[in-house]
Design an enzyme around this catalytic site. Structure first.
Site, PDB file in Angstrom:
ATOM      1  N   SER A 351       0.874  -1.161   0.000  1.00 21.34           N
ATOM      2  CA  SER A 351       0.000   0.000   0.000  1.00 21.34           C
ATOM      3  C   SER A 351       0.909   1.208   0.000  1.00 21.34           C
ATOM      4  CB  SER A 351      -0.856  -0.039   1.274  1.00 21.34           C
ATOM      5  OG  SER A 351      -1.963   0.787   1.147  1.00 21.34           O
ATOM      6  N   ARG A 390       3.184 -12.142   3.044  1.00 20.93           N
ATOM      7  CA  ARG A 390       2.329 -12.307   1.875  1.00 20.93           C
ATOM      8  C   ARG A 390       3.165 -12.605   0.633  1.00 20.93           C
ATOM      9  NH1 ARG A 390      -2.724  -7.947   2.676  1.00 20.93           N
ATOM     10  NH2 ARG A 390      -3.388  -8.847   4.668  1.00 20.93           N
TER      11      ARG A 390
END
Length: 422
Positions: A351, A390
Site C-alpha cells: 500500500s 504475503r
RNA sequence: GGAGAGAUACCCAAGCAGGUUGAAGGGGACGGUUUGCUAAACCGUUAGUAGGAGCAAUCCUAGCGAGGGUUCGAAUCCCUCUCUCUCCGCCA
C-alpha cells in the site's frame, strides 16, 4: 491533521472533501469554539500585557522604597481573571484538538469518489498468470506439506493468527528481507534504518494511528508503549519536531521491521494461512519530500515497490484506491495486489500512500525552503516494499510444482543457496 | 533497581539568596573595514518558533527540558514527570 486555517476559512471545502470519502460531518461545533477561543485570547492577552507593565512598575517603586500596595491589589484581581480565562481557553483548545485529530485527510483531486473498494480503479497489470496443469494448492497446504509453516504450534505458543516458520521457510523469509533491503538500498537510493519496534504515544499520534484507532494497536505494559503496526510509525517520526535542510530533501528511508496488529475488526477473515497475522514482517519505504515533488515521488515509490514483484516474477496489478477505501491519513493511495492462483484473486501486498502535509503537521516535520525563509511542512510518503509474509505466500503458490515442491525464484537463489524447496 | 550530576538560544556556557535579563561571555555563522590574495586583527549582526490583533507599518502574548504551583512579578522558590551523563548492582 488538516490546517486549522483551512477548516476555519474554507469549511465547505473540507466538508466536500470528506464527502468524497463517503463521510458526512458537521463543523459547526468546531467553528464556534474556534471563534470563542480567539475572543478569549484577545481578552487574556491584553490582561497579561497590563500585568507585565504594572509588575515592572511595582519593582521600580519597591526599588525606590515607595508604596505599591494599590497596584498589587489591582493585579491580584487581574491575576484571578487571567486564571479563569486561561482555564476556559485550555478546555476549548483541548476540544478543538480532539476534533482536529479525528478528521481524516482530504483526498487528492485525482482520487475517485466512492464509499468502498468497489469504486477503486485498476491502473495497470503486470506479469503472465501461470496456467497450471494441476490444481494449485493454497499456500498453507504447500507450507505444511513442506514442513516450513507450522500453524498448530504457532497457535499453541501464542494464539490465533500466529505462525511458526521452520527450516527453509524461515530462511526464505530472511532471504526476502535481505533481497528487498538490498534492492532498495543499492538500486533505489534508500538509506536503511533499523528502528525500535516499540514507540511512544506521540509517534502514534504523529502518523495518525492515534487517537482514533487505539483498539487496532497492541499496547505494552509497563510504560505507555505501542508495538508498531508498521515501520512507517518509527521511521516517519524520526524527524518529528525537526526543521530539515532543503538540500536534504528528498529523504529516502527503507526499514525492515516486524509489524503488530490487533486485527480488531477482522474476526473470521483470512483465518487460514499467513495473509492476516498479528505479527508479520515488512520492508517499508518512507520518503520526506518538498510539497511540489510529492506527486512525482509517489509514482516513483510505487515503481520501486513494483520492481520487487517484477524481480520475483509475481503477477500483480496496481489499484488506485477510492476515497472511502483509503487509510485515515492518506491523500492518495495505490495498492499493489499480487496474484494468488489457489483463490484466483489478487490480494493486497503493498500500500503506497502520499500523505501530503497531513502527518507532517501532526508530527511537526518541516523544512526551510530557502535560508531565512519561514519553515513549511514537508510531505511524507510511504509504501510497503513489500509485506514479507504475503510475498512468501505468493511465492509458494505461484512457484509450486505438482509434487508439492516449490521452485525458488531466480533472484532469490543466491540468498537461499538452493533452487527448490522440497 | 540504588547513589549522585545535569538539561539555558546554532554550539559551549554564566545567571539560580525572585524585579527594566528573553537572558552575560565565548565559539561559530553572516555582513563590513583593512589587504595584491589568503590569514589575522578590528567593527557590526545573529533567538528560532508558535499563537493573536491590524488593510498595513507594526504591536501584543507565550517561551530558559515538559507540566503544575507560590507570587503583583519566576530562568531563579516548591511539586510532578521526561531525557542525558557518572558510579554501583543486574542483564542479552
Amino acid at each position: 491533521m488538516l490546517d486549522i486555517r483551512l477548516v476555519r476559512n474554507e469549511p465547505e471545502q473540507v466538508i466536500a472533501g470528506l464527502r468524497r470519502r463517503g463521510l458526512t460531518i458537521s463543523l459547526d461545533e468546531f467553528l464556534s469554539l474556534d471563534e470563542t477561543r480567539r475572543q478569549k485570547l484577545v481578552e487574556t492577552e491584553s490582561l497579561k500585557n497590563r500585568r507585565n507593565v504594572v509588575s515592572k512598575e511595582v519593582g521600580r517603586r519597591k526599588a525606590h522604597n515607595e508604596d505599591a500596595s494599590d497596584l498589587i491589589r489591582e493585579m491580584q484581581e487581574v491575576g484571578e481573571r487571567i486564571k479563569v480565562i486561561d482555564e476556559e481557553i485550555r478546555a476549548i483548545e483541548a476540544r478543538l484538538n480532539e476534533i482536529l485529530l479525528t478528521i481524516p485527510n482530504l483526498p487528492d483531486a485525482s482520487v475517485p469518489e466512492g464509499p468502498d473498494e468497489t469504486y477503486n480503479q485498476e491502473v495497470r497489470r503486470w506479469g503472465e498468470i501461470r496456467v497450471f496443469d494441476f490444481t494449485p494448492k493454497p499456500h498453507w497446504d504447500i507450507g505444511e506439506g513442506l514442513g516450513i509453516l507450522d500453524f498448530e504450534r504457532g497457535s499453541k505458543i501464542s494464539g490465533a493468527r500466529f505462525t511458526v516458520l521452520k527450516g527453509k521457510g524461515a530462511k526464505l523469509e530472511r532471504a526476502l528481507v535481505n533481497f528487498m533491503l538490498d534492492l532498495h538500498t543499492k538500486e533505489h537510493g534508500y538509506e536503511e534504518i533499523f528502528p525500535p519496534f516499540l514507540v511512544n504515544r506521540d509517534c502514534m499520534v504523529g502518523t495518525g494511528q492515534l487517537p482514533k484507532f487505539e483498539e487496532d494497536m497492541f499496547r505494552v505494559t509497563p510504560g505507555d508503549y505501542f508495538l508498531i503496526p508498521t515501520a512507517e510509525v518509527p521511521v516517519t517520526n524520526l524527524h518529528r519536531d525537526e526543521i530539515l535542510d532543503v538540500e536534504q530533501l528528498p529523504l529516502y528511508y527503507t526499514a525492515y521491521t516486524a509489524c503488530f496488529r490487533a486485527e480488531a475488526g477482522a474476526a473470521g477473515r483470512d483465518t487460514r494461512g499467513v495473509i492476516r497475522q498479528h505479527q508479520f514482517n515488512k520492508v517499508e519505504l518512507v520518503k520526506f519530500t518538498k510539497p511540489e515533488d510529492s506527486e512525482a515521488e509517489h509514482e516513483k515509490l510505487v515503481r520501486n515497490a513494483e520492481t520487487v514483484l517484477q524481480r520475483l516474477g509475481l503477477p500483480y496489478r496496481v489499484v488506485l484506491l477510492c476515497g472511502g477505501d483509503m487509510g485515515f491519513s492518506a491523500a492518495k493511495c495505490y495498492d499493489l495486489e499480487v496474484w494468488f492462483p489457489s483463490s484466483g484473486t489478487y490480494r493486497e501486498i503493498s500500500s503506497c500512500s502520499n500523505f501530503k502535509d497531513f502527518q507532517a503537521r501532526r508530527a511537526n516535520i518541516r523544512y526551510r525552503p530557502a535560508p531565512g525563509a519561514k519553515p513549511e511542512f514537508v510531505h511524507t510518503l510511504n509504501g510497503s516494499g513489500l509485506a514479507i509474509g504475503r510475498t512468501l505466500a505468493a511465492i509458494l503458490e505461484n512457484y509450486q510444482n505438482a509434487d508439492g515442491s516449490v521452485t525458488v525464484p531466480e533472484v532469490l537463489r543466491e540468498y537461499l543457496g538452493m533452487e527448490r524447496i522440497d
